[in-house]
Design an enzyme around this catalytic site. Sequence first.
Site, mmCIF file in Angstrom:
data_model
loop_
_atom_site.group_PDB
_atom_site.id
_atom_site.type_symbol
_atom_site.label_atom_id
_atom_site.label_comp_id
_atom_site.label_asym_id
_atom_site.label_seq_id
_atom_site.Cartn_x
_atom_site.Cartn_y
_atom_site.Cartn_z
ATOM 1 N N GLU A 30 0.816 -1.215 0.000
ATOM 2 C CA GLU A 30 0.000 0.000 0.000
ATOM 3 C C GLU A 30 0.848 1.263 0.000
ATOM 4 O OE1 GLU A 30 -2.892 0.625 3.187
ATOM 5 O OE2 GLU A 30 -3.692 2.291 2.015
ATOM 6 N N ASP A 38 -0.846 -5.104 2.924
ATOM 7 C CA ASP A 38 -1.357 -3.882 3.553
ATOM 8 C C ASP A 38 -0.793 -3.862 4.976
ATOM 9 O OD1 ASP A 38 -2.674 -1.703 4.511
ATOM 10 O OD2 ASP A 38 -4.634 -2.267 3.728
ATOM 11 N N ILE A 58 -1.087 -1.801 7.512
ATOM 12 C CA ILE A 58 -2.179 -1.627 8.487
ATOM 13 C C ILE A 58 -3.454 -1.438 7.679
ATOM 14 C CG2 ILE A 58 -3.164 -0.264 10.369
ATOM 15 C CD1 ILE A 58 -0.404 0.637 11.173
ATOM 16 N N ASP A 59 -4.321 -2.425 7.712
ATOM 17 C CA ASP A 59 -5.625 -2.265 7.079
ATOM 18 C C ASP A 59 -6.574 -1.787 8.171
ATOM 19 O OD1 ASP A 59 -7.504 -2.477 4.865
ATOM 20 O OD2 ASP A 59 -8.435 -3.992 6.121
ATOM 21 N N THR A 61 -6.331 1.866 8.841
ATOM 22 C CA THR A 61 -5.435 2.886 9.406
ATOM 23 C C THR A 61 -6.218 3.911 10.237
ATOM 24 O OG1 THR A 61 -3.903 2.612 7.578
ATOM 25 C CG2 THR A 61 -3.715 4.661 8.805
ATOM 26 N N ASP A 110 -6.048 -4.482 0.054
ATOM 27 C CA ASP A 110 -7.153 -4.646 1.018
ATOM 28 C C ASP A 110 -7.828 -6.015 0.846
ATOM 29 O OD1 ASP A 110 -7.030 -1.902 1.951
ATOM 30 O OD2 ASP A 110 -8.021 -1.303 0.110
HETATM 31 C C1 IPD Z 1 -9.117 0.956 4.092
HETATM 32 C C2 IPD Z 1 -9.979 0.109 4.973
HETATM 33 C C3 IPD Z 1 -11.414 0.593 4.921
HETATM 34 C C4 IPD Z 1 -11.945 0.605 3.510
HETATM 35 C C5 IPD Z 1 -11.051 1.411 2.605
HETATM 36 C C6 IPD Z 1 -9.639 0.904 2.680
HETATM 37 P P1 IPD Z 1 -6.534 1.236 4.783
HETATM 38 O O1 IPD Z 1 -7.793 0.449 4.089
HETATM 39 O O2 IPD Z 1 -9.925 -1.219 4.589
HETATM 40 O O3 IPD Z 1 -12.253 -0.250 5.641
HETATM 41 O O4 IPD Z 1 -13.219 1.158 3.504
HETATM 42 O O5 IPD Z 1 -11.542 1.290 1.298
HETATM 43 O O6 IPD Z 1 -8.811 1.717 1.864
HETATM 44 O O7 IPD Z 1 -6.391 2.523 4.026
HETATM 45 O O8 IPD Z 1 -6.894 1.433 6.209
HETATM 46 O O9 IPD Z 1 -5.416 0.311 4.560
#
Ligand code: IPD
Length: 273
Positions: A71, A88, A90-91, A93, A217
């Site tokens: 990411e 990813d 931190i999914d 964030t 993701d």
């Molecule tokens: C996000 C999360 C969020 C989703 C976003 C993603 P990130 O990832 O998964 O739930 O709604 O589309 O981008 O940016 O925290 O790695």
Amino acid sequence: MDLKTLTECESFAIAIAIKAGEMMKSMSGRCKQIEEKQNYADIVTEADKAIESFVFEELRKQFPTHKLIGEETASKAVFTDDPTWIVDPIDGTTNFVHTFPFCCISIGLAVNKKCVVGVIYSPFLDKLYTAKKGCGAYCNGAPIRVHNCTSFQQALFICEMGNQRDDEKRKAVFANMEAVGWKCHGLRCMGSAALNICMVASGFAEAYWEFGLHCWDMAAGAIIASEAGGVVIDTEGGEFDLMSRRLIVACNESIATQLSKELPVHLKLERDD
Ligand code: IPD
């Protein structure tokens, strides 16, 4: 990839996910450096960057010929048939920044553009989700399975607002929520795509949809959901495409198809590759 290689890849991914989880915990609540990417809701922290560097360094040492997509380092992904780790750091964030514990590290491995290993670790929830092609899906070592429900009315759905903040996205998100939300048991938005997929894979919700995601993701979650007996498709019902930035994950074909038909807006987004 044979089973022995898949197992080696999975074990390595588990080991680094656990170390990354320790990093997440140690940096939680003290993350001072928060940068905005596309807009005020699209953020990255020093922890995301540090964890991605750590994971990439370890993967490069262990698998020097494999490709990496992450990411925090990918602008456009170069996605080939070669073994490719999709990470990813931190999914969720935003959750991490707010100390809302629903966040995780997500590490997927794709071969021939298909996900074959998935490891998702949430250190705050103490849950480690794992799967490899043909071997089932597990949470903390115990098998997980989707719920067997075909009733749309009795389903619990997960969706997300995502982190884009343009008008087209806003209209699509709320039109879709309105169309689905009133016809089912309920809607949940918890802020981590990877863990949302694990909720469906574990049988806690019937389906999850989102537009605007990225491959990091979805990669690990896609194999975990499939191995748990779930269905992963494009929102319009076709084959799931990891680079297309949208998906439906459902407990079965019937719920997946019904959900796809009920969604009035199917956004087409700029691809990841
Ligand atoms: C996000 C999360 C969020 C989703 C976003 C993603 P990130 O990832 O998964 O739930 O709604 O589309 O981008 O940016 O925290 O790695």
